[in-house]
Scaffold this motif. Structure first.
Motif, PDB file in Angstrom:
ATOM      1  N   UNK A  14       7.276 -11.545  11.994  1.00  0.00           N
ATOM      2  CA  UNK A  14       8.248 -10.497  12.314  1.00  0.00           C
ATOM      3  C   UNK A  14       9.114 -10.187  11.102  1.00  0.00           C
ATOM      4  N   UNK A  15       9.487 -11.228  10.359  1.00  0.00           N
ATOM      5  CA  UNK A  15      10.292 -11.012   9.150  1.00  0.00           C
ATOM      6  C   UNK A  15       9.547 -10.138   8.142  1.00  0.00           C
ATOM      7  N   UNK A  16       8.257 -10.382   8.002  1.00  0.00           N
ATOM      8  CA  UNK A  16       7.458  -9.574   7.076  1.00  0.00           C
ATOM      9  C   UNK A  16       7.406  -8.126   7.546  1.00  0.00           C
ATOM     10  N   UNK A  17       7.245  -7.918   8.836  1.00  0.00           N
ATOM     11  CA  UNK A  17       7.224  -6.554   9.371  1.00  0.00           C
ATOM     12  C   UNK A  17       8.555  -5.855   9.128  1.00  0.00           C
ATOM     13  N   UNK A  18       9.656  -6.574   9.312  1.00  0.00           N
ATOM     14  CA  UNK A  18      10.971  -5.987   9.045  1.00  0.00           C
ATOM     15  C   UNK A  18      11.102  -5.641   7.553  1.00  0.00           C
ATOM     16  N   UNK A  19      10.575  -6.524   6.704  1.00  0.00           N
ATOM     17  CA  UNK A  19      10.593  -6.287   5.260  1.00  0.00           C
ATOM     18  C   UNK A  19       9.776  -5.040   4.917  1.00  0.00           C
ATOM     19  N   UNK A  20       8.587  -4.918   5.480  1.00  0.00           N
ATOM     20  CA  UNK A  20       7.763  -3.722   5.257  1.00  0.00           C
ATOM     21  C   UNK A  20       8.516  -2.468   5.690  1.00  0.00           C
ATOM     22  N   UNK A  21       9.227  -2.580   6.789  1.00  0.00           N
ATOM     23  CA  UNK A  21       9.978  -1.428   7.286  1.00  0.00           C
ATOM     24  C   UNK A  21      11.113  -1.071   6.319  1.00  0.00           C
ATOM     25  N   UNK A  22      11.819  -2.088   5.806  1.00  0.00           N
ATOM     26  CA  UNK A  22      12.893  -1.814   4.839  1.00  0.00           C
ATOM     27  C   UNK A  22      12.355  -1.144   3.579  1.00  0.00           C
ATOM     28  N   UNK A  23      11.128  -1.506   3.193  1.00  0.00           N
ATOM     29  CA  UNK A  23      10.504  -0.894   2.013  1.00  0.00           C
ATOM     30  C   UNK A  23       9.954   0.499   2.299  1.00  0.00           C
ATOM     31  N   UNK A  24       9.916   0.870   3.566  1.00  0.00           N
ATOM     32  CA  UNK A  24       9.392   2.182   3.929  1.00  0.00           C
ATOM     33  C   UNK A  24       7.879   2.212   4.083  1.00  0.00           C
ATOM     34  N   UNK A  25       7.249   1.038   4.135  1.00  0.00           N
ATOM     35  CA  UNK A  25       5.797   0.987   4.266  1.00  0.00           C
ATOM     36  C   UNK A  25       5.342   1.260   5.694  1.00  0.00           C
ATOM     37  N   UNK A  26       6.143   0.856   6.659  1.00  0.00           N
ATOM     38  CA  UNK A  26       5.853   1.144   8.061  1.00  0.00           C
ATOM     39  C   UNK A  26       7.120   1.687   8.698  1.00  0.00           C
ATOM     40  N   UNK A  27       6.940   2.346   9.822  1.00  0.00           N
ATOM     41  CA  UNK A  27       8.088   2.918  10.523  1.00  0.00           C
ATOM     42  C   UNK A  27       8.017   2.562  11.995  1.00  0.00           C
ATOM     43  N   UNK A  28       9.174   2.383  12.566  1.00  0.00           N
ATOM     44  CA  UNK A  28       9.269   2.129  14.006  1.00  0.00           C
ATOM     45  C   UNK A  28      10.281   3.084  14.601  1.00  0.00           C
ATOM     46  N   UNK A  29      10.012   3.464  15.820  1.00  0.00           N
ATOM     47  CA  UNK A  29      11.019   4.201  16.570  1.00  0.00           C
ATOM     48  C   UNK A  29      11.953   3.170  17.171  1.00  0.00           C
ATOM     49  N   UNK A  30      13.174   3.567  17.415  1.00  0.00           N
ATOM     50  CA  UNK A  30      14.143   2.672  18.060  1.00  0.00           C
ATOM     51  C   UNK A  30      14.342   3.126  19.490  1.00  0.00           C
ATOM     52  N   UNK A  31      14.210   2.198  20.400  1.00  0.00           N
ATOM     53  CA  UNK A  31      14.445   2.516  21.808  1.00  0.00           C
ATOM     54  C   UNK A  31      15.949   2.543  22.064  1.00  0.00           C
TER      55      UNK A  31
END
Length: 117
Positions: A14-31
């Protein structure tokens, strides 16, 4: 899907996914409760990122090159081009390392290896 499910499907923490998101590599919608919600394409994207890293690409390179692939009318051809460029960079680096190895070997042959004779 939530971050835990994405982590489980990709084998990435999960930490890696959050890191990818901070780098702009992946995106998530927020509920409404601020949970991350990823679409099914995120699995492919995270797997792509991991594979690119295994092939020697830095996260910075992935972030810079990823839009080129996704926006290209011929993503397969674009990916081949990017891989060929990386291969050329590796060839140059191999030559540089061979030269460095030769210099280090020559230094070891001297009486005092750190002396500049």
């Amino acid at each position: 899907m939530r971050i835990g499910e994405l982590a489980q499907q990709t084998g990435v923490s999960r930490d890696t996914l959050r890191f990818y998101e901070r780098l702009g590599l992946i995106q998530a919608r927020r509920s409404s409760n601020s949970y991350r919600d990823y679409d099914s394409a995120a699995v492919l994207l995270v797997n792509f990122i991991r594979r690119a890293q295994a092939l020697g690409f830095s996260l910075q390179e992935i972030g810079q090159r990823l839009p080129e692939v996704w926006q290209s009318p011929h993503p397969e051809s674009k990916m081949r081009e990017i891989l060929q460029q990386k291969l050329s960079e590796i060839d140059v680096r191999i030559l540089q390392l061979a030269e460095l190895k030769q210099q280090l070997s020559a230094q070891l042959m001297q009486e005092c290896p750190l002396r500049n004779c």
